[in-house]
Design a protein around this motif. Structure first.
Motif, PDB file in Angstrom:
ATOM      1  N   ASP A  79      15.476 -20.398  -4.837  1.00  0.00           N
ATOM      2  CA  ASP A  79      15.444 -20.848  -6.232  1.00  0.00           C
ATOM      3  C   ASP A  79      16.463 -20.097  -7.069  1.00  0.00           C
ATOM      4  O   ASP A  79      17.122 -20.688  -7.932  1.00  0.00           O
ATOM      5  CB  ASP A  79      14.040 -20.645  -6.810  1.00  0.00           C
ATOM      6  N   LEU A  80      16.581 -18.791  -6.810  1.00  0.00           N
ATOM      7  CA  LEU A  80      17.566 -17.994  -7.547  1.00  0.00           C
ATOM      8  C   LEU A  80      18.969 -18.556  -7.322  1.00  0.00           C
ATOM      9  O   LEU A  80      19.719 -18.804  -8.276  1.00  0.00           O
ATOM     10  CB  LEU A  80      17.480 -16.550  -7.064  1.00  0.00           C
ATOM     11  N   VAL A  81      19.319 -18.780  -6.046  1.00  0.00           N
ATOM     12  CA  VAL A  81      20.665 -19.255  -5.720  1.00  0.00           C
ATOM     13  C   VAL A  81      20.872 -20.663  -6.258  1.00  0.00           C
ATOM     14  O   VAL A  81      21.934 -20.990  -6.801  1.00  0.00           O
ATOM     15  CB  VAL A  81      20.890 -19.211  -4.193  1.00  0.00           C
ATOM     16  N   ALA A 150      35.086 -18.891  -2.038  1.00  0.00           N
ATOM     17  CA  ALA A 150      34.439 -20.134  -2.474  1.00  0.00           C
ATOM     18  C   ALA A 150      35.415 -21.020  -3.228  1.00  0.00           C
ATOM     19  O   ALA A 150      35.525 -22.227  -2.956  1.00  0.00           O
ATOM     20  CB  ALA A 150      33.226 -19.801  -3.343  1.00  0.00           C
ATOM     21  N   GLY A 151      36.154 -20.399  -4.179  1.00  0.00           N
ATOM     22  CA  GLY A 151      37.088 -21.187  -4.986  1.00  0.00           C
ATOM     23  C   GLY A 151      38.213 -21.757  -4.138  1.00  0.00           C
ATOM     24  O   GLY A 151      38.554 -22.940  -4.242  1.00  0.00           O
ATOM     25  N   LEU A 152      38.788 -20.912  -3.263  1.00  0.00           N
ATOM     26  CA  LEU A 152      39.922 -21.373  -2.460  1.00  0.00           C
ATOM     27  C   LEU A 152      39.494 -22.441  -1.469  1.00  0.00           C
ATOM     28  O   LEU A 152      40.214 -23.401  -1.221  1.00  0.00           O
ATOM     29  CB  LEU A 152      40.536 -20.187  -1.705  1.00  0.00           C
ATOM     30  N   LYS A 153      38.301 -22.298  -0.925  1.00  0.00           N
ATOM     31  CA  LYS A 153      37.842 -23.262   0.059  1.00  0.00           C
ATOM     32  C   LYS A 153      37.612 -24.614  -0.596  1.00  0.00           C
ATOM     33  O   LYS A 153      37.890 -25.653  -0.019  1.00  0.00           O
ATOM     34  CB  LYS A 153      36.546 -22.766   0.693  1.00  0.00           C
ATOM     35  N   LYS A 154      37.113 -24.595  -1.821  1.00  0.00           N
ATOM     36  CA  LYS A 154      36.782 -25.871  -2.445  1.00  0.00           C
ATOM     37  C   LYS A 154      38.010 -26.517  -3.058  1.00  0.00           C
ATOM     38  O   LYS A 154      38.204 -27.733  -2.936  1.00  0.00           O
ATOM     39  CB  LYS A 154      35.721 -25.669  -3.519  1.00  0.00           C
ATOM     40  N   LYS A 155      38.860 -25.733  -3.719  1.00  0.00           N
ATOM     41  CA  LYS A 155      39.943 -26.338  -4.489  1.00  0.00           C
ATOM     42  C   LYS A 155      41.326 -26.070  -3.905  1.00  0.00           C
ATOM     43  O   LYS A 155      42.310 -26.550  -4.444  1.00  0.00           O
ATOM     44  CB  LYS A 155      39.910 -25.789  -5.921  1.00  0.00           C
ATOM     45  N   GLY A 156      41.428 -25.282  -2.852  1.00  0.00           N
ATOM     46  CA  GLY A 156      42.739 -24.937  -2.334  1.00  0.00           C
ATOM     47  C   GLY A 156      43.467 -24.048  -3.324  1.00  0.00           C
ATOM     48  O   GLY A 156      42.846 -23.314  -4.093  1.00  0.00           O
ATOM     49  N   LEU A 157      44.798 -24.168  -3.327  1.00  0.00           N
ATOM     50  CA  LEU A 157      45.569 -23.275  -4.189  1.00  0.00           C
ATOM     51  C   LEU A 157      45.388 -23.600  -5.660  1.00  0.00           C
ATOM     52  O   LEU A 157      45.668 -22.768  -6.525  1.00  0.00           O
ATOM     53  CB  LEU A 157      47.054 -23.352  -3.822  1.00  0.00           C
ATOM     54  N   SER A 158      44.925 -24.806  -5.946  1.00  0.00           N
ATOM     55  CA  SER A 158      44.730 -25.148  -7.364  1.00  0.00           C
ATOM     56  C   SER A 158      43.593 -24.343  -7.977  1.00  0.00           C
ATOM     57  O   SER A 158      43.360 -24.431  -9.186  1.00  0.00           O
ATOM     58  CB  SER A 158      44.450 -26.639  -7.514  1.00  0.00           C
ATOM     59  N   TYR A 159      42.910 -23.553  -7.132  1.00  0.00           N
ATOM     60  CA  TYR A 159      41.896 -22.639  -7.686  1.00  0.00           C
ATOM     61  C   TYR A 159      42.543 -21.684  -8.685  1.00  0.00           C
ATOM     62  O   TYR A 159      41.942 -21.348  -9.710  1.00  0.00           O
ATOM     63  CB  TYR A 159      41.248 -21.850  -6.548  1.00  0.00           C
ATOM     64  N   ILE A 238      30.138 -16.897  -8.143  1.00  0.00           N
ATOM     65  CA  ILE A 238      30.498 -17.914  -7.140  1.00  0.00           C
ATOM     66  C   ILE A 238      30.445 -19.303  -7.768  1.00  0.00           C
ATOM     67  O   ILE A 238      31.319 -20.143  -7.539  1.00  0.00           O
ATOM     68  CB  ILE A 238      29.553 -17.803  -5.927  1.00  0.00           C
ATOM     69  N   HIS A 239      29.442 -19.518  -8.597  1.00  0.00           N
ATOM     70  CA  HIS A 239      29.358 -20.823  -9.256  1.00  0.00           C
ATOM     71  C   HIS A 239      30.553 -21.050 -10.159  1.00  0.00           C
ATOM     72  O   HIS A 239      31.123 -22.134 -10.205  1.00  0.00           O
ATOM     73  CB  HIS A 239      28.065 -20.897 -10.085  1.00  0.00           C
ATOM     74  N   GLU A 240      30.979 -19.995 -10.856  1.00  0.00           N
ATOM     75  CA  GLU A 240      32.132 -20.105 -11.748  1.00  0.00           C
ATOM     76  C   GLU A 240      33.373 -20.510 -10.959  1.00  0.00           C
ATOM     77  O   GLU A 240      34.198 -21.287 -11.432  1.00  0.00           O
ATOM     78  CB  GLU A 240      32.350 -18.752 -12.419  1.00  0.00           C
TER      79      GLU A 240
END
Lengths: 247, 143
Positions: A79-81, A150-159, A238-240
């Motif tokens: 629930d926290l995560v 997390a950011g790089l995996k989801k958005k690639g370099l556009s992170y 991580i969410h950010e």
């Protein structure tokens, strides 16, 4: 110089009972390692692994005993995560953030509950692993790595575009944030736990009986809160990194 | 207090190992159990909902059948009553007709007998009057 020497002398003398900053050093090649931190972290890890194994050794559909307890723990972590990261992507991050929470929580409480002083070490003393800056900074840096990953995996370099969005004016602050995040995470935890142990130790030195008990109870409370804060902030960072600013 | 050394990277590695280990022995199996239980509850929920809907539809069907049966029985009763009424009216009419015809026949007979009686009376008038005359008067006179 003499005054400084006297100061350090006074310091080592008064704190000799508390033994802050003294370590049970191990040498591995050219490196030194704080042995007491590792010893205690192994106890914590052992506790966690044994509890997990006991809970999952004989899994029932209707949980009972230790399985029920560990399911409760897992649901709390989940629930926290989920609250931090959101329904869609939280599953991948439950192990990391959950382990952060469990490790910090059990470490803190082990430091507050177990009279480690009874176990003699050649130097230094056993205490919560989280009252060593190396541990907290290690966890904080792992958190930084985690949100970059997390950011790089989801958005690639556009992170990296989030540094100059919505305006490049904030670029220095955005970069600074990447340093302040691990710094604040590690120092918050380290400071709270160390301060709590110091306060308890000083009070025990002054008034050995009963007076330190409320402070110890407060210490248990802050320990739990610090574990929760660390895990929650890790989830928030991580969410950010995962969140899409465009939509 | 702030003496960094090899504890930091080793602790980081150790923590990652702990994460992997707990993932294997704690998160994965228990998450699976939680998910399975959730699925089980949800399927049980939908199953019971299905059964409830089925039961309700069956009840509705039975109610419909009961209503139909009641309507049919009502129809049957009405029909039977109508038939009974018809039968009674025809029977009454027939009886009345018979009564009428019998009465007519009886009147006719009476008329006939009356006429016959009158005729015989007519015939007897002469002899009777003669007898009366003979009684009152001298029989010789009458002859």
């Amino acid at each position: 110089m003499e005054i400084l020497g006297a100061l350090t002398f006074v310091n080592t003398y008064t704190l000799a009972e508390l033994e802050v900053g003294e370590h049970f050093l191990w040498k591995i090649g050219n490196f030194t390692v704080h042995g007491q931190v590792f010893l205690n972290s192994w106890i914590v890890i052992g506790l966690l692994v044994i509890a997990s194994l006991a809970a999952t050794r004989n899994i029932q559909k209707i949980p009972g005993g230790i399985q029920n307890f560990m399911e409760f723990v897992l649901e709390f972590i989940r629930d926290l995560v989920r609250n931090q990261i959101g329904e869609k992507e939280y599953r991948d991050w439950v192990p990391f953030i959950g382990t952060l929470f469990l490790f910090i929580f059990v470490s803190n409480w082990s430091g507050a509950l177990v009279p480690w002083k009874l176990i003699e070490l050649p130097s230094g003393e056993l205490a919560a692993p989280t009252n060593d800056i190396n541990t907290t900074l290690a966890l904080a840096l792992l958190t930084s790595l985690a949100y970059f990953y997390a950011g790089l995996k989801k958005k690639g370099l556009s992170y990296f575009k989030h540094y100059i969005e919505p305006t490049p004016v904030l670029l220095p602050i955005a970069i600074l944030e990447d340093f302040t995040k691990p710094l604040s995470l590690s120092f918050r935890l380290f400071g709270n736990i160390l301060a709590d142990e110091l306060v308890v130790a000083v009070l025990v030195l002054l008034v050995p009986l009963f007076i330190p008990l409320p402070v110890m109870a407060l210490g248990l409370f802050t320990s739990a809160i610090q574990a929760l804060v660390f895990a929650t902030l890790a989830g928030a960072y991580i969410h950010e990194a995962l969140v899409d600013h465009h939509d | 207090m702030f003496d960094f050394d090899a504890t930091l990277p080793l602790m980081a590695v150790q923590f990652l190992l702990l994460t992997a280990l707990l993932n294997a022995v704690f998160y994965k199996p228990l998450m699976k159990v939680l998910d399975e239980r959730e699925d089980y509850l949800r399927s049980g929920d939908t199953g019971s909902k299905d059964k409830l809907a089925k039961a309700e539809s069956i009840v509705k069907e039975y109610e419909r059948q009961i209503a139909q049966a009641r309507r049919e029985s009502q129809d049957l009763i009405q029909k039977a009553q109508a038939e009974a009424k018809e039968i009674t009216t025809t029977k009454v009419a027939a009886a009345q007709q018979e009564v009428q015809s019998q009465r007519e026949a009886a009147t006719q007979e009476i008329e006939q007998q009356k006429a016959a009686a009158f005729a015989t009376l007519e015939q007897q008038v002469d002899s009777l009057s003669r007898q009366i005359l003979e009684k009152i008067l001298d029989p010789e006179l009458v002859k």
